[in-house]
Each structure stands twice: as C-alpha cells, then as structure tokens.
Motif scaffolding. Structure first.
Motif, PDB file in Angstrom:
ATOM      1  N   LEU A  74       0.941   1.374  13.354  1.00  0.00           N
ATOM      2  CA  LEU A  74       0.804   1.443  14.813  1.00  0.00           C
ATOM      3  C   LEU A  74      -0.296   0.508  15.310  1.00  0.00           C
ATOM      4  CD1 LEU A  74       1.351   5.266  15.314  1.00  0.00           C
ATOM      5  CD2 LEU A  74       2.948   3.418  15.886  1.00  0.00           C
ATOM      6  N   GLN A  75      -1.367   0.376  14.547  1.00  0.00           N
ATOM      7  CA  GLN A  75      -2.414  -0.593  14.896  1.00  0.00           C
ATOM      8  C   GLN A  75      -1.874  -2.019  14.831  1.00  0.00           C
ATOM      9  OE1 GLN A  75      -5.640   0.255  12.149  1.00  0.00           O
ATOM     10  NE2 GLN A  75      -6.665   1.586  13.628  1.00  0.00           N
ATOM     11  N   TRP A  86       1.669   8.658   3.915  1.00  0.00           N
ATOM     12  CA  TRP A  86       2.422   8.356   5.117  1.00  0.00           C
ATOM     13  C   TRP A  86       1.521   8.290   6.352  1.00  0.00           C
ATOM     14  CZ3 TRP A  86       6.309   6.104   7.195  1.00  0.00           C
ATOM     15  CH2 TRP A  86       6.679   6.369   8.491  1.00  0.00           C
ATOM     16  N   GLN A  87       0.578   9.204   6.459  1.00  0.00           N
ATOM     17  CA  GLN A  87      -0.300   9.238   7.630  1.00  0.00           C
ATOM     18  C   GLN A  87      -1.111   7.949   7.744  1.00  0.00           C
ATOM     19  OE1 GLN A  87      -0.007  11.727   5.394  1.00  0.00           O
ATOM     20  NE2 GLN A  87       0.941  13.314   6.642  1.00  0.00           N
ATOM     21  N   GLU A  88      -1.593   7.448   6.624  1.00  0.00           N
ATOM     22  CA  GLU A  88      -2.368   6.202   6.643  1.00  0.00           C
ATOM     23  C   GLU A  88      -1.470   5.009   6.956  1.00  0.00           C
ATOM     24  OE1 GLU A  88      -5.612   3.634   6.547  1.00  0.00           O
ATOM     25  OE2 GLU A  88      -5.439   5.790   6.890  1.00  0.00           O
ATOM     26  N   PHE A  89      -0.288   4.985   6.362  1.00  0.00           N
ATOM     27  CA  PHE A  89       0.671   3.923   6.670  1.00  0.00           C
ATOM     28  C   PHE A  89       0.982   3.928   8.163  1.00  0.00           C
ATOM     29  CE2 PHE A  89       5.028   2.654   7.570  1.00  0.00           C
ATOM     30  CZ  PHE A  89       5.060   1.369   7.044  1.00  0.00           C
ATOM     31  N   MET A 149       0.834  -1.207   0.000  1.00  0.00           N
ATOM     32  CA  MET A 149       0.000   0.000   0.000  1.00  0.00           C
ATOM     33  C   MET A 149       0.869   1.258   0.000  1.00  0.00           C
ATOM     34  SD  MET A 149      -1.150   2.690   2.209  1.00  0.00           S
ATOM     35  CE  MET A 149      -0.913   2.090   3.862  1.00  0.00           C
ATOM     36  N   TYR A 150       1.911   1.265   0.810  1.00  0.00           N
ATOM     37  CA  TYR A 150       2.713   2.479   0.954  1.00  0.00           C
ATOM     38  C   TYR A 150       3.713   2.657  -0.188  1.00  0.00           C
ATOM     39  CZ  TYR A 150       5.707   6.046   3.011  1.00  0.00           C
ATOM     40  OH  TYR A 150       6.432   7.190   3.229  1.00  0.00           O
ATOM     41  N   HIS A 177      12.684   9.946   9.245  1.00  0.00           N
ATOM     42  CA  HIS A 177      11.320  10.446   9.057  1.00  0.00           C
ATOM     43  C   HIS A 177      10.697   9.677   7.887  1.00  0.00           C
ATOM     44  CE1 HIS A 177      13.409  12.724   5.978  1.00  0.00           C
ATOM     45  NE2 HIS A 177      12.255  13.056   5.456  1.00  0.00           N
ATOM     46  N   HIS A 178       9.455   9.382   8.004  1.00  0.00           N
ATOM     47  CA  HIS A 178       8.732   8.555   7.026  1.00  0.00           C
ATOM     48  C   HIS A 178       9.361   7.163   6.907  1.00  0.00           C
ATOM     49  CE1 HIS A 178       6.424  11.982   4.879  1.00  0.00           C
ATOM     50  NE2 HIS A 178       6.505  12.156   6.175  1.00  0.00           N
ATOM     51  N   CYS A 179       9.814   6.659   8.038  1.00  0.00           N
ATOM     52  CA  CYS A 179      10.348   5.299   8.109  1.00  0.00           C
ATOM     53  C   CYS A 179       9.754   4.620   9.339  1.00  0.00           C
ATOM     54  CB  CYS A 179      11.865   5.304   8.208  1.00  0.00           C
ATOM     55  SG  CYS A 179      12.547   3.632   8.330  1.00  0.00           S
TER      56      CYS A 179
END
Length: 152
Positions: A98-99, A90-93, A82-83, A128-130
């Motif tokens: 985290l879930q 990034w926000q959705e990933f 997806m990512y 960042h973004h990792c």
C-alpha cells in the motif's frame, strides 16, 4: 443539481488451481471487456494458458476481450521476494504494498474508467492474501468507492 458519481464494475480473478475452461467461462459470464494483468512477471512458462501473449490471444478469441499488462499495479521484485520466497507475513506485505501504491500515485496515473467492465488478473486462486484485493481497496479508498468489485 449535483451529478451522480458513476460506479465502475470491476472483477478480479486468479488463474491457478483452475482449468482454462473454467477460467474463461467465468470471464465470459461476467461479460469482461478487458483483463488488466497486475502481475509483475507475465511471461513465465509456469503461467500456462495465462502467459501474456497466449492470454491475449485466448481472451480475444474466446471472450472477445482485450488484454492490458499494468505493472504499475504490481508489487516490486523485493516485495515479492520478501513475501513469497522468504515466507514473509501478509500484514507486512500489505503495509509495504500500500505504501508502494501511494508512492507511485496510481490513483492519479489511472482513472476509474480504465477498470470499467475489466477484470484484474493475478496468479493467486483466491482474492484474500492477494495484492489484487489490495489494489481494489486502495483505489476505492482514493476514489471514494468508485469501484464495485466482484471476485470471480
């Protein structure tokens, strides 16, 4: 008398956009005792010097450090698709990752001591973004700030 909570020093590093010399120098200077590989796939030919068996050898020979692959801290194949492949946000990933960490209950399956003088490894050059940053943030939230994180 209450005992002070032990702070665990942990670093993070990515292996892309760097030379092997710079990569291993940073680990050696940080006095890393173990690299904890948080990649889903650690055997890709594209990983170069960071391919699992080669990396374990180089870490031992160059840095005197150990190697541990910890897929419990890696995104799922579906999340990576997806990512990365579908160019997801990034926000959705982050939200889904985290879930996933919560559903895996990683904070109960691992202890802070696992990370003491260790370095979380991923492919991304910057934190960042990792997901390695998300791993640290998640565990610090669950463990009351037990990790002192430095990005190499």
């Amino acid at each position: 008398m209450a005992t002070a909570k032990k702070t665990v020093n942990v670093t993070t590093i990515g292996f892309t956009k760097t030379s092997a010399s710079h990569f291993f120098d940073r680990l050696r200077l940080a006095k890393v005792r173990q690299v904890v590989d948080v990649r889903l796939h650690n055997t890709s030919q594209l990983a170069g010097f960071a391919k699992a068996d080669d990396l374990a050898f180089f870490l031992r020979e160059i840095c005197g450090a150990g190697y541990r692959h910890e897929p419990l801290l890696a995104p799922s194949e579906a999340l990576m698709t997806m990512y990365k492949k579908e160019k997801g946000e990034w926000q959705e990933f982050s939200r889904q990752f985290l879930q996933l960490m919560a559903s895996r209950q990683v904070e109960q399956k691992l202890k802070p001591a696992v990370f003491d003088d260790s370095c979380l490894l991923c492919s991304e050059a910057r934190p960042h973004h990792c997901h390695r940053q998300l791993v640290c943030d998640y565990l610090n939230d669950r463990w009351g700030g037990a990790l002192k994180v430095t990005h190499l």
